[in-house]
Design an enzyme around this catalytic site. Structure first.
Site, PDB file in Angstrom:
ATOM      1  N   HIS A 142       0.837  -1.211   0.000  1.00  9.08           N
ATOM      2  CA  HIS A 142       0.000   0.000   0.000  1.00  9.08           C
ATOM      3  C   HIS A 142       0.871   1.261   0.000  1.00  9.08           C
ATOM      4  CE1 HIS A 142      -3.224   2.798   0.881  1.00  9.08           C
ATOM      5  NE2 HIS A 142      -2.598   3.192   1.964  1.00  9.08           N
ATOM      6  N   GLU A 208     -10.740   2.000   3.130  1.00  9.09           N
ATOM      7  CA  GLU A 208      -9.444   1.380   3.360  1.00  9.09           C
ATOM      8  C   GLU A 208      -9.692   0.068   4.077  1.00  9.09           C
ATOM      9  OE1 GLU A 208      -6.808   4.259   5.266  1.00  9.09           O
ATOM     10  OE2 GLU A 208      -6.116   4.902   3.275  1.00  9.09           O
TER      11      GLU A 208
HETATM   12 CA    CA Z   1      -5.868   4.150   7.265  1.00  8.34          CA
END
Ligand code: CA
Length: 434
Positions: A142, A208
């Site tokens: 990420h 997320e």
């Molecule tokens: Ca986050």
């Protein structure tokens, strides 16, 4: 103390299907409201919620040393504060009461009616009063993807990233349980190729995919938690959607980091799965790519093999699974996160929550945010109904699921599911001060 409830051959007199997230080996903890408006601490087996307050009142915990009102509360904080020994005694006792062969409650209809509810007849609440919420940034994939898009593909990771689990302090007042709708945030944004900010609804509302752990009282002010002891202070884990407004975030974040692009909402699954229940699914995380400082050095398997999925469901439409990831991809473990969090003496208490950071895997279908899945909007994600998403639309529902799977046993977290509503419109006129 043996963890009796984990034995794979154990079965319950409460029936459930083999793919249930909540077999008798799970025994998670949560807080729910009954149809009679009674709020209580509970656990879950299959599709049934179990009122632990009623179980205690009826004497089923008489052999476990507990304060009288341990489960007749609206949060788990006191129970979590009691520590690992109590969590294990209670979990083992619940496993015993609901064990297939045990007749004490199974054959007591009146007690069963007071203690057991169908899951559809209860309303799940936030299980803890969250003191402080910290969000890490522990997925290398990420951090690399975001750094590649926003900065420089050659130097996607900032120089500190491989040396410490980077984090920021979030806002616990905006954490909601699964099921609560969330309004699209509005705020300042800087349009592309402009040097003047504008104000309006976020046009890049994102999810997320994260997990979070909940701590017990861990230390005194000034006292670091050694990395090898850190797991003793982790009560359990939940699924966590750390909603993010990318346009607001991008304009505001320099130099102090995330603020209004993050703190409008985060949502969590309502059942906390204990570390004891997750023990059979322990695995190694990624090998460190650089030596770490002594206070972050850990031995043994410190990650967990937890399958994660994200669905987007348009209004009146069918779900499309847009990502499949796994908790084990995280570069920094929960133990390292907690050791790092307290190395300066920061105090951590019962009910604090630590988010993992977005959990992206190595492949394009395992990314944990729309920012990455649509690569900043360049590659829209196709849904089953033919529509496309760069980010999340109003009336879309985002659902995250998570479970461990090992032979016949599945230990799951259920889901965290929230719908996005348009920007909040006040129904009443603002108060005028006379
Ligand atoms: Ca986050």
């Amino acid at each position: 103390m043996p963890k009796l409830t984990n034995h794979p051959n154990r079965t319950s007199w409460i029936g459930y299907s083999q793919d249930s997230h909540f077999p008798i080996q799970n025994i998670p903890f949560g807080v729910f409201l009954t149809r009679e408006n009674v709020i209580t601490i509970g656990t879950r087996i299959g599709d049934h919620a179990i009122d632990l307050g009623a179980l205690q009142e009826l004497g089923y915990f008489d052999n476990v040393p507990l304060t009288d009102d341990m489960f007749m509360q609206d949060t788990l904080n006191d129970f979590i504060s009691d520590g690992k020994k109590t969590w294990r005694l209670v979990r083992n006792r619940i496993g015993e009461i609901f064990n297939k062969e045990n007749a004490e409650l199974r054959d007591h209809k009146e007690h069963r009616n007071r203690i057991i509810f169908h899951i559809d007849d209860v309303e799940m609440q936030l299980p803890v009063q969250i003191g402080d919420y910290t969000d890490f940034y522990s997925s290398k994939e990420h951090a690399t993807n975001v750094g590649t898009m926003f900065r420089d593909p050659e130097n996607a990771l900032l120089p500190n990233w491989l040396h410490m689990p980077v984090a920021y302090h979030g806002r616990s007042s905006s954490i909601v349980p699964s099921g609560i709708p969330i309004h699209r945030p509005q705020g300042q944004q800087l349009p592309k190729d402009s040097d003047t900010p504008v104000f309006g609804p976020s046009n890049s509302l994102d999810f997320e995919l994260e997990m979070a752990f909940i701590t017990t009282d861990a230390n005194n002010l000034g006292q670091p938690i050694p990395v090898e002891k850190a797991e003793d202070f982790i009560f359990g884990m939940v699924l966590f959607n750390d909603w993010s407004a990318r346009d607001i975030q991008k304009w505001e974040y320099a130099p102090l980091g995330p603020f209004l692009g993050k703190n409008f909402a985060s949502s969590m699954s309502p059942w906390i799965v204990t570390m004891d229940a997750l023990e059979p699914f322990r695995c190694a995380g990624p090998e460190p790519e650089q030596p770490v400082m002594d206070y972050l050095k850990q031995n043994g398997k410190k990650s967990f093999d937890i399958h994660l999925e994200v669905d987007i469901t348009p209004e009146n439409g069918k779900p499309t699974t847009v990502s499949k990831s796994n908790f084990k991809h995280l570069y920094w473990s929960m133990s390292q996160q907690l050791a790092h969090h307290t190395i300066n003496g920061c105090r951590v208490i019962s009910g604090d929550m630590m988010g993992s950071g977005t959990i992206s895997g190595p492949t394009a279908d395992s990314y944990g945010s729309m920012l990455e899945l649509s690569w900043g909007g360049e590659k829209p994600v196709k849904l089953n109904d033919g529509s496309e998403r760069k980010f999340i639309n109003d009336q879309d529902t985002v659902t995250m699921r998570g479970y461990c799977h090992n032979g016949p046993i599945r230990i799951g977290f259920g889901e965290v599911k929230n719908k996005i509503l348009p920007v909040y419109q006040s129904k009443s006129k603002p108060k005028t001060i006379k």
